[in-house]
Design a protein around this motif. Structure first.
Motif, mmCIF file in Angstrom:
data_model
loop_
_atom_site.group_PDB
_atom_site.id
_atom_site.type_symbol
_atom_site.label_atom_id
_atom_site.label_comp_id
_atom_site.label_asym_id
_atom_site.label_seq_id
_atom_site.Cartn_x
_atom_site.Cartn_y
_atom_site.Cartn_z
ATOM 1 N N GLN A 1 5.721 10.495 5.720
ATOM 2 C CA GLN A 1 6.157 9.558 4.786
ATOM 3 C C GLN A 1 7.186 7.998 5.185
ATOM 4 N N CYS B 1 6.684 2.201 11.075
ATOM 5 C CA CYS B 1 6.890 2.094 10.011
ATOM 6 C C CYS B 1 7.864 0.559 9.555
ATOM 7 N N GLU C 1 0.317 13.911 8.675
ATOM 8 C CA GLU C 1 0.700 13.204 6.911
ATOM 9 C C GLU C 1 2.291 13.164 7.511
ATOM 10 N N THR D 1 5.742 4.805 2.196
ATOM 11 C CA THR D 1 4.651 4.064 2.523
ATOM 12 C C THR D 1 4.220 6.046 3.432
ATOM 13 N N HIS D 2 2.621 6.393 2.457
ATOM 14 C CA HIS D 2 2.298 8.016 2.869
ATOM 15 C C HIS D 2 1.510 7.426 4.522
ATOM 16 N N TYR D 3 1.292 8.213 5.226
ATOM 17 C CA TYR D 3 0.660 7.991 6.237
ATOM 18 C C TYR D 3 -0.174 9.055 6.608
ATOM 19 N N ARG D 4 -1.238 8.816 6.935
ATOM 20 C CA ARG D 4 -2.736 9.833 6.957
ATOM 21 C C ARG D 4 -3.370 9.959 8.455
ATOM 22 N N LYS E 1 0.517 -1.062 0.468
ATOM 23 C CA LYS E 1 0.049 -0.197 -0.258
ATOM 24 C C LYS E 1 0.937 1.311 0.253
ATOM 25 N N THR E 2 0.107 2.065 -0.631
ATOM 26 C CA THR E 2 1.491 3.438 -0.876
ATOM 27 C C THR E 2 0.476 4.278 0.211
ATOM 28 N N GLN E 3 -0.590 4.693 0.537
ATOM 29 C CA GLN E 3 -0.729 5.271 1.415
ATOM 30 C C GLN E 3 -1.448 4.246 2.525
ATOM 31 N N ILE E 4 -1.475 5.069 3.852
ATOM 32 C CA ILE E 4 -2.175 4.402 4.878
ATOM 33 C C ILE E 4 -3.544 4.931 5.679
ATOM 34 N N GLU E 5 -4.033 4.954 5.878
ATOM 35 C CA GLU E 5 -5.310 6.230 7.112
ATOM 36 C C GLU E 5 -5.078 5.353 8.292
#
Length: 66
Positions: free
Chosen positions: A47, A22, A45, A53-56, A8-12
């Protein structure tokens, strides 16, 4: 617990996931790179410098101080 692929490249995430690092423990390849902590306190946010992986922070979640 649901396992997540490390692709996954983005995780909420929620406030419950903090302090955030991470890879996250529920990732299939949890040892895919060294653990690095991601700071979401300024913008909500962040990374991972290893895998990108980008976390938001989920909308409406509040980061509480100690």
């Amino acid at each position: 617990m649901q396992l997540h692929e490390n692709t996954k490249t983005q995780i909420e995430v929620t406030a419950h996931d903090l302090p955030l690092h991470c890879p996250m423990p529920d990732m299939v390849a949890w040892n895919s790179h060294p653990r690095v902590f991601i700071d979401l306190s300024k913008t909500g946010e962040g990374q991972c410098p290893y895998c990108g992986t980008h976390y938001r922070l989920k909308a409406g979640e509040v980061i509480k101080g100690h």
